[in-house]
Design an enzyme around this catalytic site. Structure first.
Site, PDB file in Angstrom:
ATOM      1  N   GLN A   1      -6.662  -0.641   5.589  1.00  0.00           N
ATOM      2  CA  GLN A   1      -7.361  -1.184   6.592  1.00  0.00           C
ATOM      3  C   GLN A   1      -8.636  -1.677   6.312  1.00  0.00           C
ATOM      4  OE1 GLN A   1      -5.716  -2.261   9.235  1.00  0.00           O
ATOM      5  NE2 GLN A   1      -3.877  -0.999   9.286  1.00  0.00           N
TER       6      GLN A   1
ATOM      7  N   ALA B   1       0.838  -1.049  -0.031  1.00  0.00           N
ATOM      8  CA  ALA B   1      -0.018  -0.114  -0.027  1.00  0.00           C
ATOM      9  C   ALA B   1       1.080   1.281   0.032  1.00  0.00           C
ATOM     10  CB  ALA B   1      -0.941   0.031   1.233  1.00  0.00           C
ATOM     11  N   THR B   2       2.056   1.089   0.496  1.00  0.00           N
ATOM     12  CA  THR B   2       2.782   2.357   0.563  1.00  0.00           C
ATOM     13  C   THR B   2       3.205   2.959  -0.842  1.00  0.00           C
ATOM     14  OG1 THR B   2       3.827   1.911   2.611  1.00  0.00           O
ATOM     15  CG2 THR B   2       5.076   3.411   1.280  1.00  0.00           C
TER      16      THR B   2
ATOM     17  N   CYS C   1       6.603   5.037  15.546  1.00  0.00           N
ATOM     18  CA  CYS C   1       8.052   4.950  15.767  1.00  0.00           C
ATOM     19  C   CYS C   1       8.811   4.977  14.531  1.00  0.00           C
ATOM     20  CB  CYS C   1       8.334   3.332  16.490  1.00  0.00           C
ATOM     21  SG  CYS C   1      10.042   3.417  17.088  1.00  0.00           S
TER      22      CYS C   1
ATOM     23  N   SER D   1      -3.596  -3.500   0.511  1.00  0.00           N
ATOM     24  CA  SER D   1      -2.445  -4.224   0.987  1.00  0.00           C
ATOM     25  C   SER D   1      -2.682  -5.698   1.228  1.00  0.00           C
ATOM     26  CB  SER D   1      -2.027  -3.339   2.309  1.00  0.00           C
ATOM     27  OG  SER D   1      -1.044  -4.206   2.927  1.00  0.00           O
TER      28      SER D   1
END
Length: 382
Positions: A177, A70-71, A322, A197
């Site tokens: 999602q 998906a990125t 993160c 994804s």
């Protein structure tokens, strides 16, 4: 280990894993090799997988572009239509998008595009009225996720589609999602591009796709160059086994009954956690939410410490992003109005359709033990 981090990555569906492993053995030829039967066989397997993805979102197979995830799909959608010579130079995204959307949007801002961010309400849903007000005749692209990856809140994509269409802007939807539990009808959605994804819905890692509405295909330019694969939009040899695994996962999407049971198990865990954690608050709308997501801000527990205390029995994540090993407050929670301190006390717990009632019971017991131990150690330190 009780795995409760499904929004980060899901276990592969058994049928998808079986299909992937068989493909590794059967399809060792290059699917773009058109001179021999081995290449034809691999190409046929990719075509079958492509059709399965198209069927999952009620689209046409020739509108599916395979990507590495998906990125990459998000980057292809955003950069692909962002022509600097176009008179439209306004990009509208929400403040709670995944970094795979925010990153490209900020890069476009550095290149001279006007990028505006739609604010979000306290319930985790974008402000639909503000969204409509930010979309105007100079808007080139609106990019909006269908389901938030931290809170699980479903976003008002249909309203965004109407507002974008009214001024001739394009709409990109990040459905990473959503695929697997929300019914997606690509042609009826009003979207022009939809990112998907594999590993978020029971497929393998390393594979994703971008649906591109046929009518805008020529407006999308490739990010990479060097081959004509994927109709010239994504050069490079396709990983046949990953495509096959993704396609098989799409053929085993949960039905409504399974989703209802999934949601009930999540609710059972959420109720137990709220009972054992006085003052805890669930973040995000209770009405429009992913069936497996719990974003929980505690009144006094440090999320990092609790996550560590649950090891190696329960896998969850904290409610902070993160980057390169440096923790920072979640941009999603901050946009919703939480303080940095509240973000540090936030947990993201995500069940999956494979989570069992027994695992919910055992996870609850481990949470109770961990919180009791945390409170004892805190009192002793004081």
């Amino acid at each position: 280990m009780i795995y409760l981090d499904h929004q980060a990555s899901t276990p592969m569906h058994p049928a998808a894993l079986t299909a992937l492993l068989a493909s590794i053995v059967e399809h060792n030829a290059n699917p773009h090799a058109s001179e021999h039967a081995a290449g034809w066989k691999a190409a046929d397997a990719v075509d079958v997988a492509r059709q399965a993805l198209a069927d999952a979102i009620r689209a046409d197979a020739d509108e599916i572009v395979f990507t590495s995830g998906a990125t990459e799909a998000n980057n292809l959608a955003i950069f692909g239509v962002s022509d600097a010579s176009c008179s439209r130079n306004r990009i509208v995204v929400s403040a709670i998008e995944h970094k795979a959307v925010l990153g490209p949007a900020r890069e476009l801002a550095r290149r001279g595009f006007e990028v505006v961010f739609v604010p979000v309400c306290r319930n985790g849903m974008i402000d639909a009225d503000r969204l409509k007000g930010l979309i105007n005749e100079r808007t080139l692209l609106v990019s909006l996720m269908l389901v938030n990856n931290e809170t699980g809140v479903v976003q008002p994509v249909a309203e965004a589609a109407l507002a974008a269409a009214a001024v001739g802007a394009l709409l990109h939807v990040d459905a990473a999602q959503a695929l697997g539990w929300i019914t997606i009808d690509a042609h009826a959605s009003g979207a022009d591009m939809i990112s998907m994804s594999g590993h978020k819905m029971g497929g393998p890692k390393g594979i994703g796709a971008l649906w591109v509405r046929r009518e805008i295909r020529k407006k999308v330019k490739p990010l990479l160059h060097g081959g004509e694969q994927e109709d010239g939009l994504r050069p490079g040899t396709l990983p046949t086994p990953l495509c096959v695994g993704f396609g098989e996962a799409c053929r085993h999407i949960s039905g409504s009954a399974e989703i209802d049971q999934w949601r009930q198990r999540t609710t059972r865990l959420e109720t137990a956690l709220l009972a054992m954690l006085p003052g805890a608050v669930v973040n995000g709308s209770q009405c429009y939410r992913h069936p497996g997501t719990i974003s929980l801000t505690t009144s006094n527990l440090d999320a990092d410490s609790l996550v560590a205390m649950l090891q190696p029995h329960v896998a969850i994540s904290r409610g902070s992003a993160c980057t390169s090993g440096i923790p920072e407050p979640s941009h999603v929670l901050r946009a919703m109005g939480l303080t940095a301190a509240e973000c540090a006390r936030t947990l993201r717990i995500s069940t999956g359709r494979t989570t069992t009632d027994e695992e919910i019971t055992f996870a609850t017991e481990h949470f109770r033990d961990a919180t009791s131990r945390y409170n004892r150690e805190r009192q002793q330190a004081a």
